[in-house]
Scaffold this motif. Sequence first.
Motif, PDB file in Angstrom:
ATOM      1  N   UNK A 117      -7.703  -3.843 -10.581  1.00  0.00           N
ATOM      2  CA  UNK A 117      -8.286  -4.254 -11.784  1.00  0.00           C
ATOM      3  C   UNK A 117      -8.523  -5.837 -12.150  1.00  0.00           C
ATOM      4  N   UNK A 118      -7.232  -6.594 -11.625  1.00  0.00           N
ATOM      5  CA  UNK A 118      -6.676  -7.831 -12.043  1.00  0.00           C
ATOM      6  C   UNK A 118      -6.928  -8.931 -10.935  1.00  0.00           C
ATOM      7  N   UNK A 119      -6.541  -8.446  -9.577  1.00  0.00           N
ATOM      8  CA  UNK A 119      -6.240  -9.466  -8.472  1.00  0.00           C
ATOM      9  C   UNK A 119      -7.417  -9.242  -7.703  1.00  0.00           C
ATOM     10  N   UNK A 120      -8.660  -8.311  -7.983  1.00  0.00           N
ATOM     11  CA  UNK A 120      -9.648  -8.027  -6.925  1.00  0.00           C
ATOM     12  C   UNK A 120     -10.852  -8.902  -7.791  1.00  0.00           C
ATOM     13  N   UNK A 121     -11.524  -9.908  -6.707  1.00  0.00           N
ATOM     14  CA  UNK A 121     -12.737 -10.154  -7.016  1.00  0.00           C
ATOM     15  C   UNK A 121     -13.712  -9.201  -6.922  1.00  0.00           C
ATOM     16  N   UNK A 122     -14.703  -9.280  -8.023  1.00  0.00           N
ATOM     17  CA  UNK A 122     -15.853  -8.294  -7.952  1.00  0.00           C
ATOM     18  C   UNK A 122     -17.122  -8.889  -8.052  1.00  0.00           C
ATOM     19  N   UNK A 123     -18.014  -8.302  -7.367  1.00  0.00           N
ATOM     20  CA  UNK A 123     -19.429  -8.729  -7.101  1.00  0.00           C
ATOM     21  C   UNK A 123     -20.444  -7.813  -7.805  1.00  0.00           C
ATOM     22  N   UNK A 124     -21.433  -8.490  -8.459  1.00  0.00           N
ATOM     23  CA  UNK A 124     -22.402  -7.841  -9.215  1.00  0.00           C
ATOM     24  C   UNK A 124     -23.745  -7.956  -8.447  1.00  0.00           C
ATOM     25  N   UNK A 125     -23.667  -8.826  -7.257  1.00  0.00           N
ATOM     26  CA  UNK A 125     -25.029  -9.009  -6.503  1.00  0.00           C
ATOM     27  C   UNK A 125     -24.911  -8.566  -5.328  1.00  0.00           C
TER      28      UNK A 125
ATOM     29  N   UNK B  93       0.792  -1.142   0.033  1.00  0.00           N
ATOM     30  CA  UNK B  93      -0.020   0.082   0.005  1.00  0.00           C
ATOM     31  C   UNK B  93       0.812   1.307  -0.090  1.00  0.00           C
ATOM     32  N   UNK B  94       1.968   1.356   0.700  1.00  0.00           N
ATOM     33  CA  UNK B  94       2.832   2.401   0.923  1.00  0.00           C
ATOM     34  C   UNK B  94       3.828   2.682  -0.306  1.00  0.00           C
ATOM     35  N   UNK B  95       4.134   1.564  -0.895  1.00  0.00           N
ATOM     36  CA  UNK B  95       5.176   1.652  -1.978  1.00  0.00           C
ATOM     37  C   UNK B  95       4.748   1.382  -3.502  1.00  0.00           C
ATOM     38  N   UNK B  96       3.648   0.662  -3.566  1.00  0.00           N
ATOM     39  CA  UNK B  96       3.200   0.506  -5.003  1.00  0.00           C
ATOM     40  C   UNK B  96       2.993   1.733  -5.693  1.00  0.00           C
ATOM     41  N   UNK B  97       3.416   1.843  -6.913  1.00  0.00           N
ATOM     42  CA  UNK B  97       3.166   2.779  -8.045  1.00  0.00           C
ATOM     43  C   UNK B  97       1.662   2.983  -8.144  1.00  0.00           C
ATOM     44  N   UNK B  98       1.211   4.058  -8.726  1.00  0.00           N
ATOM     45  CA  UNK B  98      -0.178   4.284  -8.951  1.00  0.00           C
ATOM     46  C   UNK B  98      -0.655   3.033 -10.004  1.00  0.00           C
ATOM     47  N   UNK B  99       0.347   2.920 -11.165  1.00  0.00           N
ATOM     48  CA  UNK B  99       0.066   1.827 -12.192  1.00  0.00           C
ATOM     49  C   UNK B  99       0.034   0.541 -11.342  1.00  0.00           C
ATOM     50  N   UNK B 100       0.631   0.183 -10.562  1.00  0.00           N
ATOM     51  CA  UNK B 100       0.680  -1.030  -9.909  1.00  0.00           C
ATOM     52  C   UNK B 100      -0.688  -1.383  -9.023  1.00  0.00           C
ATOM     53  N   UNK B 101      -0.943  -0.200  -8.428  1.00  0.00           N
ATOM     54  CA  UNK B 101      -2.377  -0.113  -7.711  1.00  0.00           C
ATOM     55  C   UNK B 101      -3.454  -0.313  -8.473  1.00  0.00           C
TER      56      UNK B 101
ATOM     57  N   UNK C 284       0.240 -10.056 -13.235  1.00  0.00           N
ATOM     58  CA  UNK C 284      -0.348 -10.664 -11.687  1.00  0.00           C
ATOM     59  C   UNK C 284       0.961 -11.576 -11.282  1.00  0.00           C
ATOM     60  N   UNK C 285       1.647 -12.337 -11.914  1.00  0.00           N
ATOM     61  CA  UNK C 285       2.831 -12.915 -11.474  1.00  0.00           C
ATOM     62  C   UNK C 285       3.817 -12.074 -10.956  1.00  0.00           C
ATOM     63  N   UNK C 286       4.350 -10.890 -11.601  1.00  0.00           N
ATOM     64  CA  UNK C 286       5.088  -9.881 -11.204  1.00  0.00           C
ATOM     65  C   UNK C 286       4.919  -9.210  -9.686  1.00  0.00           C
ATOM     66  N   UNK C 287       3.498  -8.880  -9.697  1.00  0.00           N
ATOM     67  CA  UNK C 287       3.060  -8.405  -8.396  1.00  0.00           C
ATOM     68  C   UNK C 287       3.286  -9.188  -7.416  1.00  0.00           C
ATOM     69  N   UNK C 288       2.596 -10.380  -7.623  1.00  0.00           N
ATOM     70  CA  UNK C 288       2.632 -11.446  -6.425  1.00  0.00           C
ATOM     71  C   UNK C 288       4.127 -11.757  -6.159  1.00  0.00           C
TER      72      UNK C 288
END
Length: 265
Positions: free
Chosen positions: A48-56, A35-43, A100-104
Amino acid sequence: METFNEYHIDPTKFTFLKTFADNWQGIRDEYIRFINNASNEELKITYDILGPKSQTIKTKGKSKYSAFGVLFQGMFIEKYIQAYQIQYPDYGSDEASKHALELREKYFPNLANVIKNVNLLDDDIIRNVYYGTFHPGLDIKLHVNYNPHMNRGYLGLIVPEGDVAMKICHDQLYWHEGKFLVLDHTYPHCPHNYTNYDRTVLVVDFFKPDKPRDETIRFEKEQVTQRMQDNPYSLGVFGKSDKAKEEDFIKYGLAHQLEWDKALI
């Protein structure tokens, strides 16, 4: 003395959770460092990719929940993206998987090692692992998570003092840093954060050990296939069956929530 029941389960029954709890500070430190060091692009890529999203699942007002993770349906996120060939508005599946692999590997190596060690010893019992943050003012509408084959563990990482809690049936339960809260999410529940600070936990979904593994694997495969068809960005975590029945709102004194209709994430 803490009491347990059919939906609030004693975490000591699940010895494999101790490995996560023993490493909770390192897991929290990785989150804070990100949270403190990731760039805006990484965030952006992460949410966008690593977050599960609900429509319900719905909330009272604007979205005040954020989540991102490294393991879904027993696969690390980069492999999950490839397995389901998820296409994002800004990335194809190959590019998304690479990010995703790079971030993990860059930010969450300790968490990944904990997951690997537990699943190696306990036959891939851990299914989903992600960070979940309740931002100030969050009030989520009563719902269920129809996952009868799994329990959900919450490992407290950053828990402010004050009224941040999980209502499940007639109980109100609380998170504590370094400790697990384990629930059966097929029961109606609704969390809230009425403090002025973020609350962050590590969500750990795991197969119910008392259920035959071949049955749970078959159920998970069928369920996730349907969820991914309905909403590929759910990462198989959320589905259309997450709605609570109208009578549950009345039963638990939450009829006022029936009008809430803002998407959670």
